[in-house]
Design an enzyme around this catalytic site. Structure first.
Site, short mmCIF file in Angstrom:
data_model
loop_
_atom_site.label_atom_id
_atom_site.label_comp_id
_atom_site.label_asym_id
_atom_site.label_seq_id
_atom_site.Cartn_x
_atom_site.Cartn_y
_atom_site.Cartn_z
N LYS A 49 0.82 -1.22 0.00
CA LYS A 49 0.00 0.00 0.00
C LYS A 49 0.85 1.26 0.00
O LYS A 49 0.37 2.33 -0.39
CB LYS A 49 -0.95 0.00 1.21
CG LYS A 49 -1.81 -1.25 1.36
CD LYS A 49 -2.63 -1.56 0.12
CE LYS A 49 -3.64 -2.67 0.33
NZ LYS A 49 -3.04 -4.00 0.47
N TYR A 263 -12.19 -14.53 3.73
CA TYR A 263 -11.13 -13.54 3.94
C TYR A 263 -10.62 -13.58 5.38
O TYR A 263 -11.40 -13.57 6.33
CB TYR A 263 -11.67 -12.14 3.62
CG TYR A 263 -10.70 -11.03 3.90
CD1 TYR A 263 -9.66 -10.76 3.02
CD2 TYR A 263 -10.81 -10.25 5.05
CE1 TYR A 263 -8.75 -9.74 3.28
CE2 TYR A 263 -9.91 -9.23 5.32
CZ TYR A 263 -8.88 -8.99 4.42
OH TYR A 263 -7.98 -7.98 4.69
N TYR A 289 -2.76 -12.28 3.40
CA TYR A 289 -2.46 -12.04 1.98
C TYR A 289 -1.32 -12.90 1.46
O TYR A 289 -1.53 -13.82 0.67
CB TYR A 289 -2.13 -10.55 1.76
CG TYR A 289 -3.31 -9.64 1.97
CD1 TYR A 289 -4.17 -9.33 0.92
CD2 TYR A 289 -3.58 -9.08 3.21
CE1 TYR A 289 -5.27 -8.50 1.10
CE2 TYR A 289 -4.67 -8.25 3.42
CZ TYR A 289 -5.52 -7.97 2.35
OH TYR A 289 -6.60 -7.16 2.55
#
Length: 334
Positions: A49, A263, A289
């Site tokens: 990010k 998730y 992730y």
């Protein structure tokens, strides 16, 4: 000239390294595996990010914003790094956080949640797992406007067209490093969630006329839904920067066999992948992730998806602080 690609803050000095994972490659008996260490990007504890925020924060400053607002899960890497960028720039930051799908929000949680407090988030708005995060961000922005302040809302994962430019830049960086190393990569494997990383890589490699194929390993959603999400963002990003060419849906490849129950919900394959990389290369992945993305890469190798002579680059998108909130998962597997 389209100036938007040049309107960028810089939070990292130089390139992130590419390392060969010889012991992992030997353990799997597969292709030559390399890793792009975007976990070493600048800002608090690094992660993908940061690249997106270099463009998003530049846009926020251009618009005269004094507060960044974004959203994510209670252990969101994106929220951590958005807050860190705000601190770096002297801005304030408010976060909308969704409770875990499995329930049980813990206000004393470690990991990224601890860092939100440590770095001084102005506000943490906690909502149910199925809550409307964009709507909550709009409410916060409206409240700030009434106070005479100006908010800059950032979507989940920083995956707008502007944020996606960060991974167009990364694709160019990879191509430059590949040329310097004399090692063209056949495949780049990355976690794919909010879609900006994968869409940006696809656009960036296309701009450089690279033949590298990008494989996204889903961390949520089914294949069809994720591929559509990535493709739509790829199209809108290409339009934003004026990148000409054909963009068929077939360019986008996402693998959904490694998501598991949902998730941020652990899987045995994720646990194996995190432990294997830690114990062969001394590199930490995260449970949400990169752990699932590495599980996907390992699964594809075991299925024979690559040739022995292929060179595969795994993109490490960061997230290690979340490891410390999953101690029970890893210790249970001892």
């Amino acid at each position: 000239m389209n100036h938007i690609r040049y309107e960028r803050r810089r939070y990292t000095n130089g390139q992130t390294p590419i390392e060969e994972l010889k012991r992992l490659s030997e353990a799997l008996g597969g292709p030559a595996i390399y890793i792009k260490r975007d976990d070493l990007l600048g800002l608090a504890a690094g992660g993908n990010k940061t690249r997106k925020l270099e463009y998003l924060v530049a846009d926020a400053l251009k618009q005269g914003a004094d507060t960044l607002i974004t959203c994510g899960a209670v252990q969101s890497n994106h929220c951590r790094l958005t807050l860190a960028a705000a601190v770096r720039e002297g801005l304030r930051c408010q976060l909308v956080l969704s409770e875990p799908e499995t329930g049980g929000y813990n206000p004393q949680a470690s990991g990224n949640h601890l860092l939100f407090h440590l770095m001084g988030a102005e506000k943490l708005q906690i909502i149910p797992a199925d809550g409307d995060m964009p709507a909550e961000m709009e409410k916060l922005a409206a409240a700030l406007e009434k106070e005479g302040r100006k908010a800059y809302p950032i979507p989940v994962g920083g995956s707008s067209e502007v944020g996606t430019l960060g991974y167009m830049a990364c694709a160019e960086e990879i191509e430059q490093q590949a040329w310097e190393m004399g090692i063209p990569f056949d495949y780049v494997v990355t976690a794919t969630g909010s879609a900006g990383t994968q869409a940006g890589l696809l656009a960036g490699f296309a701009a450089r006329q690279s033949s590298a194929s990008v494989i996204g390993i889903n961390v949520s959603r089914d294949r069809e839904t994720q591929e559509k999400k990535v493709h739509e963002l790829l199209l809108s990003t290409a339009e934003l920067v004026g990148l000409k060419g054909e963009w068929p849906a077939s360019l986008v490849r996402c693998e959904d066999e490694y998501v598991g129950p949902g998730y941020a919900i652990p899987t045995p394959e994720m646990v194996e992948a995190v432990k294997l990389l830690a114990q062969t290369e001394g590199i930490l992945l995260d449970p949400v992730y990169t752990g699932k993305a590495m599980a996907g890469l390992i699964g594809l190798i075991r299925k024979g998806a690559f040739r022995k002579e292929d060179r595969v680059l795994f993109l490490h998108t960061g997230g290690a602080p979340a490891l410390y909130t999953y101690a029970d998962v890893f210790l249970a597997e001892r």
